[in-house]
Design a protein around this motif. Structure first.
Motif, PDB file in Angstrom:
ATOM      1  N   ILE A  30       0.837  -1.199   0.000  1.00 48.23           N
ATOM      2  CA  ILE A  30       0.000   0.000   0.000  1.00 48.23           C
ATOM      3  C   ILE A  30       0.871   1.247   0.000  1.00 48.23           C
ATOM      4  O   ILE A  30       0.635   2.202  -0.756  1.00 48.23           O
ATOM      5  N   GLU A  31       1.897   1.241   0.804  1.00 54.29           N
ATOM      6  CA  GLU A  31       2.791   2.394   0.880  1.00 54.29           C
ATOM      7  C   GLU A  31       3.486   2.637  -0.458  1.00 54.29           C
ATOM      8  O   GLU A  31       3.616   3.784  -0.907  1.00 54.29           O
ATOM      9  N   ALA A  32       3.919   1.542  -1.099  1.00 51.77           N
ATOM     10  CA  ALA A  32       4.603   1.688  -2.390  1.00 51.77           C
ATOM     11  C   ALA A  32       3.671   2.267  -3.447  1.00 51.77           C
ATOM     12  O   ALA A  32       4.061   3.138  -4.244  1.00 51.77           O
ATOM     13  N   VAL A  33       2.413   1.789  -3.467  1.00 47.01           N
ATOM     14  CA  VAL A  33       1.455   2.300  -4.443  1.00 47.01           C
ATOM     15  C   VAL A  33       1.116   3.751  -4.150  1.00 47.01           C
ATOM     16  O   VAL A  33       0.969   4.574  -5.059  1.00 47.01           O
ATOM     17  N   GLU A  34       0.982   4.082  -2.865  1.00 47.92           N
ATOM     18  CA  GLU A  34       0.705   5.480  -2.502  1.00 47.92           C
ATOM     19  C   GLU A  34       1.842   6.393  -2.968  1.00 47.92           C
ATOM     20  O   GLU A  34       1.588   7.512  -3.443  1.00 47.92           O
ATOM     21  N   ASP A  35       3.075   5.926  -2.832  1.00 43.90           N
ATOM     22  CA  ASP A  35       4.211   6.731  -3.289  1.00 43.90           C
ATOM     23  C   ASP A  35       4.158   6.940  -4.802  1.00 43.90           C
ATOM     24  O   ASP A  35       4.438   8.042  -5.308  1.00 43.90           O
ATOM     25  N   LEU A  88      -3.413   2.501 -10.902  1.00 46.53           N
ATOM     26  CA  LEU A  88      -2.860   2.568  -9.557  1.00 46.53           C
ATOM     27  C   LEU A  88      -3.945   2.849  -8.515  1.00 46.53           C
ATOM     28  O   LEU A  88      -3.915   2.296  -7.405  1.00 46.53           O
ATOM     29  N   GLN A  89      -4.903   3.672  -8.879  1.00 40.76           N
ATOM     30  CA  GLN A  89      -6.001   3.959  -7.961  1.00 40.76           C
ATOM     31  C   GLN A  89      -6.803   2.695  -7.652  1.00 40.76           C
ATOM     32  O   GLN A  89      -7.159   2.440  -6.501  1.00 40.76           O
ATOM     33  N   LYS A  90      -7.068   1.902  -8.697  1.00 40.55           N
ATOM     34  CA  LYS A  90      -7.804   0.647  -8.484  1.00 40.55           C
ATOM     35  C   LYS A  90      -6.974  -0.330  -7.660  1.00 40.55           C
ATOM     36  O   LYS A  90      -7.493  -1.001  -6.762  1.00 40.55           O
ATOM     37  N   ARG A  91      -5.671  -0.405  -7.972  1.00 42.39           N
ATOM     38  CA  ARG A  91      -4.803  -1.294  -7.208  1.00 42.39           C
ATOM     39  C   ARG A  91      -4.773  -0.908  -5.740  1.00 42.39           C
ATOM     40  O   ARG A  91      -4.857  -1.765  -4.848  1.00 42.39           O
ATOM     41  N   LEU A  92      -4.716   0.385  -5.461  1.00 43.14           N
ATOM     42  CA  LEU A  92      -4.701   0.860  -4.081  1.00 43.14           C
ATOM     43  C   LEU A  92      -6.009   0.521  -3.373  1.00 43.14           C
ATOM     44  O   LEU A  92      -6.000   0.051  -2.223  1.00 43.14           O
TER      45      LEU A  92
END
Length: 573
Positions: free
Chosen positions: A239-244, A255-259
């Motif tokens: 989650i942190e990696a995707v948020e970055d 990326l929004q869907k993945r998060l």
């Protein structure tokens, strides 16, 4: 040297329990520290506040410290759990010893060292029971020593060799699983290992033990909690990696869907973890029962098998199989129902130990139509549910537990089809609000028909689940979109009252005389006002069987299920 009769009789296990509490408190403090470090790294010295090579290095070092803190907290929790498990065994066996001493037959005397004199038969019987008690205490003491020594790193050379031997057994164990060894075979193999071999395998390969039927419940719980903690931590990093990445590319829809997917799964996992963290407390003076995580999965809709109380030590084991719509996201409600069944069993028989298990070990249908009309979900679950029931028998410490399998709604179909296709080694089956159980007669379920029970309250909409009326009900529901809910209700009711009441979607109605089992009373406890609410009333009463709190039960269905679970069937009405 083993624990002696006198030591067990006079022991105060309060100080040992307090040590366990201190280890658990230390775990909590370390987790708080990790949270502070994470806040420091991400919000106080994050990329928006500090950039450059030095900043990256500092953040990296803080993360390493945080990860190490999480690992140490996990070790503290495992030591606490090992102590708590041992204390539970010690106290139970001490209580058993005191009960044995209080019930010695006339003419038998026991001295301060536990030496009995009297009639030979009485002496032999006493010594047999006392030896079994002391053997159980010695085994728990050895297991505790192995767990603490392995986790804390205080093993000697011989113990380290045994730990390594346990790790080396992983391939042999996997081979056993690959050839479909029975739960009884698995349990016999496990019992043949030394405590240090068991601990070595548990520490190195928890995924091998986590969901294997025949492995003791305490071991499965340890393994699953370790895996759950690890998965939560890994997903937090994802989650942190995707948020970055999103911070640098905020419009990226993938990326929004993945998060969103990651956060949804994380919410379900942390919800399960929170749900099982504290003991289940039975109200109004009842005991506190620990949760045991016997299996879980975050894949697809998710699965969870949770016991309230230790099934291995219980006099009665109740297994609840939920139905349509049950998944990891709403598992708390299903665990609540299993908890109520544990509470009800306690009030029905306070002197007996009852463990209550939620078995969501299958992919339950998502919706009534069309999914719950398909028997494939139940057929796919049959082998796993059969194995789980056999596993409960295999881990039963004294071989005398009374096992009841209860299915609600489509869960009853799952139970029935498992009994039909794979066999269920249970004493009683209970079908609640059933759309049919895959057979036409109670005699087809593999246990005596008088041990097969069913109930449906008079306002449960499941009574409309008949092949020749389902189209009418659906049509009535569709008509309701035009003519209001009353039109839907009337359309469905016409079909219901003109149908064969013994023929449900998935077989003969288990509450009918034609099925040949036994029935018990349940009440429709949810009443809505007005004709416009009548349809909703019938739908909601399908879920009313567990209404009420966990004090002394006042719900007729719960009272009756408690009598069945505790083997007091003369009280069923």
């Amino acid at each position: 040297m083993g624990i002696t009769y006198g030591a067990l009789r006079d022991a105060d296990f309060g100080p040992l329990a307090a040590v366990g509490e201190q280890w658990r408190a230390q775990a909590g403090r370390m987790e708080e520290r990790e949270s502070e470090l994470d806040d420091l790294r991400r919000r106080q010295i994050g990329e928006s506040q500090w950039t450059g090579t030095v900043a990256e290095e500092v953040r990296s070092r803080v993360k390493l410290i945080g990860d190490d803190t999480v690992e140490r907290a996990g070790e503290c929790r495992r030591i606490a759990a090992a102590i708590e498990d041992a204390v539970a065994v010690f106290k139970d066996r001490q209580e058993e010893l005191l009960e044995l001493l209080a019930s010695v037959p006339e003419g038998l005397s026991v001295d301060a060292d536990g030496v009995a004199t009297g009639e030979a038969a009485d002496v032999a019987a006493f010594e047999q029971r006392m030896d079994a008690i002391l053997d159980a205490v010695a085994e728990a003491d050895e297991t505790l020593h192995a767990a603490v020594a392995a986790i804390a790193g205080t093993t000697d050379a011989g113990e380290r060799a045994e730990l390594a031997a346990g790790v080396a057994l992983a391939d042999d164990f996997q081979d056993m699983l690959d050839r479909d060894a029975s739960p009884a075979e698995v349990n016999a193999w496990w019992d043949g290992l030394s405590p240090f071999e068991q601990q070595g395998l548990l520490e190195a390969r928890p995924e091998l033990l986590a969901q294997v039927d025949g492995i003791p419940s305490g071991i499965r719980d340890d393994a699953n909690r370790t895996l759950l903690e690890g998965e939560i931590n890994r997903r937090e990093n994802e989650i942190e990696a995707v948020e970055d990445r999103l911070a640098a590319d905020p419009g990226n829809e993938d990326l929004q869907k993945r998060l969103a997917d990651l956060q949804g799964t994380q919410e379900r996992l942390t919800g399960l973890q929170s749900r099982i963290e504290e003991p289940y407390r039975i109200g109004a003076g009842g005991p506190a029962l620990d949760h045991y995580l016997l299996g879980y999965s975050s894949a697809e809709d998710g699965r969870a098998i949770v016991a309230i109380g230790n099934p291995d030590e219980a006099d009665n084991v109740s297994v609840l199989v939920p139905g349509t719509g049950a998944d990891l996201g709403n598992v708390g409600g299903s665990v609540d129902r299993a908890g109520l069944m544990a509470a009800d069993a306690y009030w029905a028989d306070p002197d007996a130990k009852t463990a209550s298990v939620l078995w969501l070990g299958y992919d339950a249908p998502d919706e009534v139509v069309p999914h719950a009309m398909d028997k494939q979900y139940a057929e796919d679950a049959a082998k796993d549910l059969s194995s789980f029931a056999a596993g409960m028998r295999a881990v039963d410490e004294d071989g005398s537990s009374h096992v009841t399998m209860t299915g609600h709604s489509y869960g009853s179909t799952t139970v029935g089809i498992a009994a039909r296709d794979a066999g269920l080694d249970v004493d009683d089956m209970v079908f609640v609000g059933s759309p049919g159980v895959g057979v036409d007669s109670a005699a087809d379920l593999g246990i005596p028909p008088d041990r097969v029970w069913a109930t449906r309250n008079e306002e449960d909409i499941i009574g409309w689940a008949r092949e020749d009326t389902i189209g009418t009900v659906l049509g009535g529901g569709g008509g309701g979109l035009l003519g209001g809910p009353v039109g839907g209700l009337i359309g469905g009711a016409v079909g219901y009252f003109t149908s064969d009441h013994d023929d449900l979607i998935h077989g003969t109605d288990p509450v009918s005389d034609a099925f040949g089992g036994r029935t018990f009373r349940s009440d429709a406890t949810r009443d809505a006002d007005g004709i416009e609410e009548l349809w909703k009333d019938n739908v909601e009463n399908h879920s009313s069987y567990w209404d009420g709190d966990n004090g002394h039960p006042r719900n007729a269905a719960r009272d009756n299920m408690a009598y069945i679970v505790t083997g007091q069937t003369s009280g069923v009405w």
